[in-house]
Write an enzyme that holds these catalytic residues in place. Structure first.
Site, PDB file in Angstrom:
ATOM      1  N   LYS A 163      -2.830  -6.919  -3.302  1.00  0.00           N
ATOM      2  CA  LYS A 163      -3.090  -8.049  -2.422  1.00  0.00           C
ATOM      3  C   LYS A 163      -2.741  -9.304  -3.200  1.00  0.00           C
ATOM      4  CE  LYS A 163      -6.809  -5.705   0.092  1.00  0.00           C
ATOM      5  NZ  LYS A 163      -8.233  -5.721   0.500  1.00  0.00           N
ATOM      6  N   SER A 182      -8.089  -0.513  -1.507  1.00  0.00           N
ATOM      7  CA  SER A 182      -9.247  -0.754  -0.647  1.00  0.00           C
ATOM      8  C   SER A 182      -9.944   0.556  -0.291  1.00  0.00           C
ATOM      9  CB  SER A 182      -8.809  -1.526   0.600  1.00  0.00           C
ATOM     10  OG  SER A 182      -9.903  -1.879   1.398  1.00  0.00           O
ATOM     11  N   HIS A 183      -9.938   0.908   1.002  1.00  0.00           N
ATOM     12  CA  HIS A 183     -10.668   2.080   1.476  1.00  0.00           C
ATOM     13  C   HIS A 183      -9.818   3.338   1.503  1.00  0.00           C
ATOM     14  CE1 HIS A 183      -8.479   0.519   4.950  1.00  0.00           C
ATOM     15  NE2 HIS A 183      -8.466   1.768   5.399  1.00  0.00           N
ATOM     16  N   ARG A 201       0.844  -1.193   0.000  1.00  0.00           N
ATOM     17  CA  ARG A 201       0.000   0.000   0.000  1.00  0.00           C
ATOM     18  C   ARG A 201       0.881   1.246   0.000  1.00  0.00           C
ATOM     19  NH1 ARG A 201      -5.341  -0.226   2.313  1.00  0.00           N
ATOM     20  NH2 ARG A 201      -5.018  -2.482   2.327  1.00  0.00           N
ATOM     21  N   ASP A 237     -14.642  -5.828  -0.682  1.00  0.00           N
ATOM     22  CA  ASP A 237     -14.465  -7.045   0.104  1.00  0.00           C
ATOM     23  C   ASP A 237     -15.015  -6.883   1.522  1.00  0.00           C
ATOM     24  OD1 ASP A 237     -12.487  -5.354   1.061  1.00  0.00           O
ATOM     25  OD2 ASP A 237     -10.898  -6.860   1.054  1.00  0.00           O
ATOM     26  N   ARG A 238     -15.420  -5.659   1.869  1.00  0.00           N
ATOM     27  CA  ARG A 238     -16.060  -5.408   3.161  1.00  0.00           C
ATOM     28  C   ARG A 238     -17.479  -4.901   2.939  1.00  0.00           C
ATOM     29  NH1 ARG A 238     -13.498  -1.308   6.791  1.00  0.00           N
ATOM     30  NH2 ARG A 238     -12.663  -0.347   4.911  1.00  0.00           N
ATOM     31  N   HIS A 273     -14.822  -7.474   7.740  1.00  0.00           N
ATOM     32  CA  HIS A 273     -14.307  -8.548   6.889  1.00  0.00           C
ATOM     33  C   HIS A 273     -14.892  -9.857   7.405  1.00  0.00           C
ATOM     34  CE1 HIS A 273     -11.276  -6.664   4.322  1.00  0.00           C
ATOM     35  NE2 HIS A 273     -10.942  -5.898   5.341  1.00  0.00           N
ATOM     36  N   ASP A 275     -16.876  -1.121   0.756  1.00  0.00           N
ATOM     37  CA  ASP A 275     -15.679  -0.297   0.627  1.00  0.00           C
ATOM     38  C   ASP A 275     -15.198  -0.317  -0.821  1.00  0.00           C
ATOM     39  OD1 ASP A 275     -14.659  -2.866   0.495  1.00  0.00           O
ATOM     40  OD2 ASP A 275     -12.991  -2.495   1.864  1.00  0.00           O
ATOM     41  N   ASP A 327     -12.874  -1.749  -2.688  1.00  0.00           N
ATOM     42  CA  ASP A 327     -12.684  -2.996  -3.447  1.00  0.00           C
ATOM     43  C   ASP A 327     -13.757  -4.024  -3.136  1.00  0.00           C
ATOM     44  OD1 ASP A 327     -11.654  -3.316  -0.864  1.00  0.00           O
ATOM     45  OD2 ASP A 327     -10.155  -4.766  -1.486  1.00  0.00           O
TER      46      ASP A 327
END
Length: 453
Positions: free
Chosen positions: A108, A98-99, A14, A247-248, A330, A243, A245
């Site tokens: 990832k 992500s966020h 990141r 995934d949440r 998650h 979020d 991407d």
């Protein structure tokens, strides 16, 4: 070239683009990924950020320079990448931050079957090899063979797989508001929800990596305001926020109230234990103490672990856990290669709601026991020093225990809190819980005063 030690975190990459993370770096990481993992073929996906496509292409150049073939799935959510890695039995890489704000991007990585790559399972070696490649003049200085690149659209297969895991076809018709935050939920939700008994109100489904409406980070309360208002305005049964991407997933009930991910963890755990009696359920050390209590009451075996997807996935695989949940929304599923999927968690909640006539708040009242602060972030220059001040403040008190599984966890009679540094930002994260709101607020405010002094 930026400082790779700065952008390689505990379980992902990141950094700010291009100052810390650029295409040259992504290309070197691509070559290093193949060399370290031995991948013959890898699958690559990316989110909607302007830099994601070019970074993914650079990674592909690096990977193919070392003889690996690359399957490019194009735009996708992180859990779509996990689906690709699992269903195709290939190592994979997702380009997303992500966020994080628009100026960031990241990666990832996973081995075949969505097995995570973290600092203790290959990420450090990939970092070090990428640094060597950059220092020696770049990827072109070590070309071995040229792999091929192909494209494959896996969105429909991803949607079909999730719908096979949670059947929503027979539920009552639900009014659902979804806030995609201009992130990848706007790409995946329409396909997953297609043909289901759902009346969908869509907020910010246009893909835009600049996040013009609000950051795609549902853990921050201000980013939920539009969703909460829309739920009330349309009289929805539920609101869902994803979020960047996707995934949440964060849940809002019919009253416009935010639902703790611990409550969702307990609900989904109970559903999974109904299908798999006696199974193991993973919860990280920041989820509510109500989670292991409810798991045990439903005949399951609760296992506590540290925060972070690579750690939780490894513990799930080790214990063959059927489900795992984190405070950050998650949610991990054995039936999804032990990987996390915000969409799959959302479908479990929709099923629980649609299979009966009670409101969501009434259903979730059975899974809520304690007063929690939620995650509170403090920007701190000296994370170690601030944590030590908190330790000294509480260590000498009677009936207090300290635990350092992940950060600092302090437990007292009827309360506990955890203070831990972020893996991706210069922050200390506080989570506190107590038997009632007054006691929780007192502990929360005392810790914050010490951290921010």
């Amino acid at each position: 070239m930026g400082d790779l030690a700065k952008i390689f975190k505990a379980y992902d990459v990141r950094g700010v683009v291009p100052d810390e993370f650029d295409e040259e770096t992504a290309e070197a990481v691509g070559a290093a990924f193949v060399e370290v993992t031995g991948a013959r073929t890898a699958v690559v996906a990316h989110d909607m950020r302007a830099s994601s496509g070019p970074l993914a292409e650079a990674f592909t150049r690096g990977a193919t320079s070392r003889g690996a073939d690359v399957v490019n799935t194009g735009l996708g959510s992180t859990d779509l990448l996990y689906y690709a890695s699992g269903s195709l039995a290939l190592p994979g890489v997702m380009f997303t931050a992500s966020h994080n704000p628009a100026r960031y991007n990241g990666m990832k990585m996973c081995r075949a079957g969505a097995v995570p790559i973290g600092s203790e399972t290959g990420l450090t070696q990939i970092r070090d090899r990428a640094a060597e490649i950059l220092k020696s003049g770049g990827v072109d200085n070590g070309v071995v063979d040229a792999g091929t690149v192909s494209t494959r659209d896996l969105l429909r297969g991803y949607a079909d797989h999730l719908r096979a895991l949670v059947d929503l076809s027979g539920i009552r018709r639900l009014r659902v508001v979804v806030d995609a935050g201009n992130g990848m939920g706007g790409h995946t939700v329409p396909v997953v929800f297609e043909g289901l008994p759902v009346e969908l109100t869509a907020l910010y489904f246009e893909l835009d990596g600049d996040f013009p409406n609000h950051e795609a980070n549902p853990i921050e309360p201000e980013n939920l305001r539009d969703l909460q208002k829309a739920v009330l305005d349309v009289g929805a049964d539920i609101g869902l926020a994803f979020d960047g991407d996707a995934d949440r997933c964060w849940v809002i009930d019919e009253r416009g109230e935010s639902v703790s991910p611990s409550t969702i963890t307990a609900l989904v755990a109970a559903r999974e234990l109904a299908k798999h009696p006696g199974a193991t359920i993973i919860h990280n050390l920041i989820t509510s103490r109500g989670v292991p209590e409810i798991v045990a009451e439903h005949g399951g075996k609760p296992v506590r672990t540290r925060v972070g997807h690579s750690f939780i996935k490894a513990e799930m695989a080790r214990t063959d856990a059927v489900f795992g949940g984190e405070h950050s929304a998650h949610y991990y599923f054995r039936d999804f290669w032990f990987a996390d999927s915000g969409m799959l968690a959302a479908m479990h909640v929709l099923a629980a709601l649609g299979e009966q006539n009670r409101s969501l708040s009434e259903i979730l009242a059975d899974y809520t026991r304690y007063a929690a602060s939620g995650e509170i972030n403090s920007t701190v220059a000296d994370q170690v020093g601030a944590t030590e001040r908190v330790r000294e403040t509480f260590a000498a008190r009677d009936d207090v225990t300290l635990d350092e599984l992940d950060g600092l966890t302090v437990s007292g009679p009827g309360w506990w809190f955890n203070l831990r540094p972020s893996n991706t930002e210069p922050l200390l994260r506080l989570n506190a819980e107590a038997a009632d709101e007054i006691q929780m607020a007192a502990i929360r405010d005392e810790v914050l005063a010490v951290v921010r002094s």
